[in-house]
Design a protein around this motif. Structure first.
Motif, mmCIF file in Angstrom:
data_model
loop_
_atom_site.group_PDB
_atom_site.id
_atom_site.type_symbol
_atom_site.label_atom_id
_atom_site.label_comp_id
_atom_site.label_asym_id
_atom_site.label_seq_id
_atom_site.Cartn_x
_atom_site.Cartn_y
_atom_site.Cartn_z
ATOM 1 N N ARG A 1 4.615 -9.401 -6.001
ATOM 2 C CA ARG A 1 4.708 -9.214 -4.550
ATOM 3 C C ARG A 1 5.961 -9.895 -3.991
ATOM 4 N N THR B 1 2.357 -13.206 6.653
ATOM 5 C CA THR B 1 2.305 -13.194 5.188
ATOM 6 C C THR B 1 3.681 -12.888 4.606
ATOM 7 N N SER C 1 6.256 -5.744 6.643
ATOM 8 C CA SER C 1 4.803 -5.871 6.815
ATOM 9 C C SER C 1 4.150 -4.499 6.974
ATOM 10 N N CYS D 1 1.722 -3.121 4.144
ATOM 11 C CA CYS D 1 0.386 -3.301 4.745
ATOM 12 C C CYS D 1 -0.076 -4.766 4.697
ATOM 13 N N LEU D 2 0.822 -5.647 5.059
ATOM 14 C CA LEU D 2 0.543 -7.076 5.132
ATOM 15 C C LEU D 2 0.957 -7.578 6.509
ATOM 16 N N SER D 3 0.433 -8.718 6.914
ATOM 17 C CA SER D 3 0.823 -9.264 8.217
ATOM 18 C C SER D 3 2.250 -9.806 8.150
#
Length: 99
Positions: free
Chosen positions: A37, A64, A55, A59-61
């Motif tokens: 990642r 993150t 993001s 599909c992550l904040s």
């Protein structure tokens, strides 16, 4: 535990990126022990993508993504995006000289 109801998003097609640049990033990733990642985030970062774009793409904040970027910078002992780009470019040039 609550499961996410967000649909899995297929990454958008990116314009072709120099394979020598990706190979340079692979060497840096291996040397510094990036997770898969972290490598994905690093690749999008060196392509000039913003945290909001990354993001959405992964599909992550955004928080993150910033955490991944901070970990990448810590592992490499650098301080930001430009130094990451410069490091990958220097590794790419060194790889071309070895070839």
């Amino acid at each position: 535990m609550r499961q996410s109801t967000r649909p899995v998003k297929t990454p958008k097609a990116e314009k072709p990126f120099s394979s020598s640049t990706e190979e340079a990033l692979d060497r840096i990733s291996d040397r510094h022990g990036f997770t898969e990642r972290e490598r994905e985030v690093a690749l999008l970062t060196i392509r000039g993508r913003s945290a909001p774009y990354i993001s959405e793409e992964l599909c992550l904040s955004q928080a993150t993504i910033r955490t991944y970027q901070r970990r990448i910078y810590q592992k490499m002992s650098i301080h930001g995006k430009q130094e990451l780009i410069d490091s990958v470019e220097a590794e790419r040039c060194a790889g071309e000289e070895r070839a």
